[in-house]
Design a protein around this motif. Sequence first.
Motif, PDB file in Angstrom:
ATOM      1  N   GLN A  25       0.910  -1.211  -0.204  1.00 38.99           N
ATOM      2  CA  GLN A  25       0.125   0.020   0.025  1.00 38.99           C
ATOM      3  C   GLN A  25       0.863   1.304  -0.119  1.00 38.99           C
ATOM      4  OE1 GLN A  25      -2.652  -0.512   3.423  1.00 38.99           O
ATOM      5  NE2 GLN A  25      -3.594  -2.337   2.420  1.00 38.99           N
ATOM      6  N   SER A  27       1.858   4.542  -1.903  1.00 35.68           N
ATOM      7  CA  SER A  27       1.563   5.631  -2.810  1.00 35.68           C
ATOM      8  C   SER A  27       1.553   7.018  -2.215  1.00 35.68           C
ATOM      9  CB  SER A  27       0.055   5.682  -3.029  1.00 35.68           C
ATOM     10  OG  SER A  27      -0.835   5.852  -2.078  1.00 35.68           O
ATOM     11  N   GLY A  28       1.912   8.075  -3.182  1.00 33.13           N
ATOM     12  CA  GLY A  28       2.109   9.355  -2.589  1.00 33.13           C
ATOM     13  C   GLY A  28       3.635   9.297  -1.624  1.00 33.13           C
ATOM     14  N   GLU A  29       3.671   9.974  -0.481  1.00 35.21           N
ATOM     15  CA  GLU A  29       4.697   9.888   0.255  1.00 35.21           C
ATOM     16  C   GLU A  29       4.976   8.538   1.048  1.00 35.21           C
ATOM     17  OE1 GLU A  29       5.261  13.336   2.576  1.00 35.21           O
ATOM     18  OE2 GLU A  29       3.743  14.574   1.450  1.00 35.21           O
ATOM     19  N   PRO A  43       4.536   3.143   4.261  1.00 35.71           N
ATOM     20  CA  PRO A  43       3.718   4.193   4.009  1.00 35.71           C
ATOM     21  C   PRO A  43       3.484   4.907   5.052  1.00 35.71           C
ATOM     22  CG  PRO A  43       2.661   2.143   4.291  1.00 35.71           C
ATOM     23  CD  PRO A  43       4.048   1.775   4.295  1.00 35.71           C
ATOM     24  N   THR A  45       0.817   7.209   6.678  1.00 32.49           N
ATOM     25  CA  THR A  45      -0.673   7.104   6.907  1.00 32.49           C
ATOM     26  C   THR A  45      -0.935   8.345   8.010  1.00 32.49           C
ATOM     27  OG1 THR A  45      -0.711   5.460   8.546  1.00 32.49           O
ATOM     28  CG2 THR A  45      -1.087   4.960   6.270  1.00 32.49           C
ATOM     29  N   THR A  46      -1.798   9.224   7.494  1.00 35.49           N
ATOM     30  CA  THR A  46      -2.162  10.174   8.607  1.00 35.49           C
ATOM     31  C   THR A  46      -3.623   9.971   9.130  1.00 35.49           C
ATOM     32  OG1 THR A  46      -2.804  11.740   6.888  1.00 35.49           O
ATOM     33  CG2 THR A  46      -0.581  12.086   8.045  1.00 35.49           C
TER      34      THR A  46
END
Length: 86
Positions: A25, A27-29, A43, A45-46
Motif C-alpha cells: 500500500q 503511494s504518494g509519500e 507508507p 498514513t495520517t
Amino acid sequence: MHTRLIRVGNSQGIVLPKKLLQQYQLSGEVDLTPTPEGLLITPITTPHRQGWDERFQQAIAGGQLPESEVLENLSDDSFEESEWQW
C-alpha cells in the motif's frame, strides 16, 4: 528481487513494481528508515481528522464561532408557521 538505480536529476532512484506498491500500500509519500539490513520503506498514513481539535481551538481563539452558533440564527421557522398545513 533485483532492480537498478537510475539517475533522477542529480540524485538516483529505483522503480518499484506495481505488485509491490499494491501489496505494501505504497503511494504518494513514503517514509525511508535506514536499518542495519538496508533501507526500510513504509507508507505514511495520517489519521483522518488529525489536528482538527487544535485548529478548532485556534479558530475559536481567533474569534470564529463554532458551527452551532453560526447556524443558530439561520433557522427560518416562518415557513412552518405560515405556509405549512398540519
